[in-house]
Motif scaffolding. Structure first.
Motif, mmCIF file in Angstrom:
data_model
loop_
_atom_site.group_PDB
_atom_site.id
_atom_site.type_symbol
_atom_site.label_atom_id
_atom_site.label_comp_id
_atom_site.label_asym_id
_atom_site.label_seq_id
_atom_site.Cartn_x
_atom_site.Cartn_y
_atom_site.Cartn_z
ATOM 1 N N GLU A 109 44.131 15.986 33.529
ATOM 2 C CA GLU A 109 45.670 16.298 32.946
ATOM 3 C C GLU A 109 45.870 14.484 32.757
ATOM 4 O OE1 GLU A 109 50.919 16.916 34.660
ATOM 5 O OE2 GLU A 109 49.085 17.269 35.976
ATOM 6 N N ARG A 110 46.564 15.013 30.875
ATOM 7 C CA ARG A 110 47.741 13.706 30.528
ATOM 8 C C ARG A 110 48.411 13.788 30.807
ATOM 9 N NH1 ARG A 110 44.900 12.074 25.843
ATOM 10 N NH2 ARG A 110 46.586 11.726 25.800
ATOM 11 N N GLY A 111 48.663 12.038 31.241
ATOM 12 C CA GLY A 111 49.805 11.683 31.583
ATOM 13 C C GLY A 111 50.552 10.594 30.444
ATOM 14 N N VAL A 112 49.812 10.751 29.691
ATOM 15 C CA VAL A 112 50.597 10.011 28.118
ATOM 16 C C VAL A 112 51.214 10.964 26.863
ATOM 17 C CG1 VAL A 112 49.953 8.019 29.082
ATOM 18 C CG2 VAL A 112 48.623 8.790 27.199
ATOM 19 N N ALA A 113 51.481 10.510 25.521
ATOM 20 C CA ALA A 113 51.300 11.342 25.138
ATOM 21 C C ALA A 113 50.320 10.859 24.249
ATOM 22 C CB ALA A 113 53.028 11.235 23.451
ATOM 23 N N PRO A 114 50.525 11.801 22.835
ATOM 24 C CA PRO A 114 50.194 12.918 23.008
ATOM 25 C C PRO A 114 49.918 14.062 23.887
ATOM 26 C CG PRO A 114 48.543 12.442 21.391
ATOM 27 C CD PRO A 114 48.754 10.930 22.171
ATOM 28 N N TYR A 115 50.145 15.076 24.356
ATOM 29 C CA TYR A 115 49.547 16.658 25.024
ATOM 30 C C TYR A 115 50.094 16.177 26.456
ATOM 31 C CZ TYR A 115 47.570 17.555 20.741
ATOM 32 O OH TYR A 115 47.495 18.403 19.590
ATOM 33 N N SER A 116 51.104 15.260 26.088
ATOM 34 C CA SER A 116 51.173 14.491 28.540
ATOM 35 C C SER A 116 51.269 15.914 28.759
ATOM 36 C CB SER A 116 52.341 14.064 28.175
ATOM 37 O OG SER A 116 53.387 13.537 29.711
ATOM 38 N N GLY A 117 50.628 16.642 29.833
ATOM 39 C CA GLY A 117 50.584 17.878 30.646
ATOM 40 C C GLY A 117 50.034 18.730 30.759
ATOM 41 N N LEU A 118 48.842 18.386 29.020
ATOM 42 C CA LEU A 118 48.038 19.203 28.801
ATOM 43 C C LEU A 118 46.995 18.622 29.857
ATOM 44 C CD1 LEU A 118 48.394 20.658 25.595
ATOM 45 C CD2 LEU A 118 49.135 21.551 27.846
ATOM 46 N N GLN A 119 46.112 19.520 30.345
ATOM 47 C CA GLN A 119 44.227 19.395 30.623
ATOM 48 C C GLN A 119 43.490 18.884 29.101
ATOM 49 O OE1 GLN A 119 43.386 19.590 33.736
ATOM 50 N NE2 GLN A 119 45.665 19.855 34.682
ATOM 51 N N ALA A 156 45.023 9.353 33.195
ATOM 52 C CA ALA A 156 45.114 10.654 33.692
ATOM 53 C C ALA A 156 46.273 10.555 35.005
ATOM 54 C CB ALA A 156 44.337 10.595 34.054
ATOM 55 N N ALA A 157 46.911 11.850 35.023
ATOM 56 C CA ALA A 157 48.099 11.885 36.471
ATOM 57 C C ALA A 157 47.405 12.946 37.003
ATOM 58 C CB ALA A 157 49.161 13.059 35.259
ATOM 59 N N SER A 158 46.155 13.582 36.861
ATOM 60 C CA SER A 158 45.004 13.777 37.665
ATOM 61 C C SER A 158 44.105 14.222 37.298
ATOM 62 C CB SER A 158 46.005 15.642 37.953
ATOM 63 O OG SER A 158 45.525 16.183 37.024
ATOM 64 N N ALA A 159 42.845 14.879 38.231
ATOM 65 C CA ALA A 159 41.785 15.167 37.367
ATOM 66 C C ALA A 159 41.242 15.778 38.850
ATOM 67 C CB ALA A 159 40.576 13.654 38.187
ATOM 68 N N SER A 160 40.287 17.176 38.241
ATOM 69 C CA SER A 160 39.900 17.987 39.183
ATOM 70 C C SER A 160 38.769 18.655 38.443
ATOM 71 C CB SER A 160 40.925 18.952 39.309
ATOM 72 O OG SER A 160 41.648 19.759 38.298
ATOM 73 N N TRP A 161 37.895 19.822 39.068
ATOM 74 C CA TRP A 161 37.257 20.589 38.226
ATOM 75 C C TRP A 161 37.461 22.034 38.836
ATOM 76 C CZ3 TRP A 161 32.916 18.605 37.236
ATOM 77 C CH2 TRP A 161 32.013 17.458 37.873
ATOM 78 N N ARG A 162 37.307 22.482 37.350
ATOM 79 C CA ARG A 162 38.138 24.131 36.596
ATOM 80 C C ARG A 162 37.275 25.074 36.227
ATOM 81 N NH1 ARG A 162 44.007 23.296 35.957
ATOM 82 N NH2 ARG A 162 43.286 24.913 36.614
ATOM 83 N N PRO A 163 36.676 25.756 36.767
ATOM 84 C CA PRO A 163 35.812 26.951 35.880
ATOM 85 C C PRO A 163 35.959 27.299 34.765
ATOM 86 C CG PRO A 163 36.690 27.946 38.062
ATOM 87 C CD PRO A 163 37.683 26.860 37.546
ATOM 88 N N VAL A 164 34.621 27.290 33.840
ATOM 89 C CA VAL A 164 34.416 27.119 32.581
ATOM 90 C C VAL A 164 34.701 28.156 32.120
ATOM 91 C CG1 VAL A 164 32.917 26.641 30.599
ATOM 92 C CG2 VAL A 164 32.475 25.425 32.462
ATOM 93 N N ASP A 165 35.324 29.266 32.571
ATOM 94 C CA ASP A 165 35.479 30.912 32.465
ATOM 95 C C ASP A 165 37.228 30.253 32.209
ATOM 96 O OD1 ASP A 165 32.400 31.688 32.213
ATOM 97 O OD2 ASP A 165 33.015 32.830 34.179
ATOM 98 N N ASP A 166 37.959 29.602 33.212
ATOM 99 C CA ASP A 166 39.087 30.137 32.707
ATOM 100 C C ASP A 166 39.290 29.413 31.456
ATOM 101 O OD1 ASP A 166 39.239 31.559 35.142
ATOM 102 O OD2 ASP A 166 40.270 28.985 36.168
ATOM 103 N N LEU A 184 43.538 23.491 26.207
ATOM 104 C CA LEU A 184 42.980 22.013 25.975
ATOM 105 C C LEU A 184 43.533 21.425 25.027
ATOM 106 C CD1 LEU A 184 39.504 22.216 27.961
ATOM 107 C CD2 LEU A 184 41.507 22.302 29.018
ATOM 108 N N ALA A 185 44.024 20.217 25.092
ATOM 109 C CA ALA A 185 44.274 19.109 24.383
ATOM 110 C C ALA A 185 43.863 19.145 23.040
ATOM 111 C CB ALA A 185 44.796 18.061 24.633
ATOM 112 N N PHE A 186 44.192 18.597 21.920
ATOM 113 C CA PHE A 186 43.249 17.733 21.067
ATOM 114 C C PHE A 186 42.018 19.308 20.156
ATOM 115 C CE2 PHE A 186 43.784 14.228 23.275
ATOM 116 C CZ PHE A 186 44.533 13.265 22.892
ATOM 117 N N ASP A 187 41.487 19.255 20.485
ATOM 118 C CA ASP A 187 39.816 19.964 19.529
ATOM 119 C C ASP A 187 39.063 20.346 20.969
ATOM 120 O OD1 ASP A 187 38.770 17.372 19.610
ATOM 121 O OD2 ASP A 187 37.731 17.816 17.410
ATOM 122 N N HIS A 188 39.253 19.588 22.381
ATOM 123 C CA HIS A 188 38.393 19.809 23.345
ATOM 124 C C HIS A 188 37.804 21.349 23.785
ATOM 125 C CE1 HIS A 188 39.932 15.721 24.500
ATOM 126 N NE2 HIS A 188 39.536 15.509 23.572
#
Length: 231
Positions: A21-31, A104-114, A122-126
């Motif tokens: 989770e981005r803790g800084v701009a740009p896209y602060s708060g987005l994965q 990074a405000a947080s880090a975690s494993w997330r299902p790819v399907d989600d 996701l932020a940018f072109d991720h």
């Protein structure tokens, strides 16, 4: 110049990706995928990838096989200006829980399907970088013995089939899958033992063979059937 990392693993029988989770701009708060800018002109690009993985998720990149996935430089991909990013891919079993650090405000494993289904933006072109990384992973399962790395030392063909289903995101016919894996010389080695299943005959056990490149390859179904939510 920046680096981005697609780190994939299997957890709870699902293909999962490391996100922060981005803790800084740009896209602060987005994965987002872990990554960031090179420190200086003298820093090696792959070295920067290892550093960012350690700083943002406290994972040791030296224990992972990072391979270059691609270069992303479309104008406007980063609102801060023209940024060219080299993306790296790593696929590994049994990766530990990440610990967030630096920006990074947080880090975690997330299902790819989600993510690929659009349920998580996701932020940018991720989103695109992840899609490219997953496609590379799926192709590697067709051509290499990578699937056995996600199984115990001794496993059944059913165990291996679950790996392929999780990564490919499809349901596979057991008889067809059995025939295909048995048709690749050196892929699996029978073990002189059996495992009792809940019904039917005991399942034969195998270990990984010495074949690294599969010939013939295990091709994905042309008309895949999505894996059921509950099996």
């Amino acid at each position: 110049m920046a680096v981005d990392l697609v780190i994939l693993t299997l957890r709870s029988s699902k293909l999962q990706v490391l996100l922060v989770e981005r803790g800084v701009a740009p896209y602060s708060g987005l994965q987002a995928l872990p990554g960031g800018f090179l420190n200086n002109a003298a820093e090696d690009i792959e070295g920067a990838a290892h550093r960012e993985l350690s700083e943002e998720a406290h994972l040791d990149g030296a224990q992972l096989h990072l391979e270059q996935l691609g270069t992303y430089g479309k104008p406007g991909r980063d609102p801060r200006g023209r940024v060219i990013s080299v993306a790296y891919l790593a696929i590994a079993p049994s990766l530990p829980e990440p610990i967030a650090g630096t920006d990074a405000a947080s880090a975690s494993w997330r299902p790819v399907d989600d993510v690929l289904s659009g349920g998580l933006n996701l932020a940018f072109d991720h989103q695109q970088i992840l899609a490219d990384g997953v496609e590379r992973a799926r192709a590697k399962l067709e051509r290499t013995a990578l699937g056995t790395a996600f199984c115990p030392e001794i496993f059944t063909i059913s165990d291996l089939q679950k790996v392929y289903e999780a990564v490919w995101g499809v349901s596979l016919d057991p008889r067809n899958f059995y025939r295909k894996v048995q048709g690749v010389p050196g892929f699996l080695v029978p073990v002189e033992s059996t495992r009792r299943t809940t019904k039917g005959r005991p399942a034969r056990l195998y270990r990984a063979g010495t074949r690294a490149v599969l010939s013939p390859p295990l091709t994905r179904p042309e008309h895949p059937i999505p894996v059921e939510e509950e099996r």
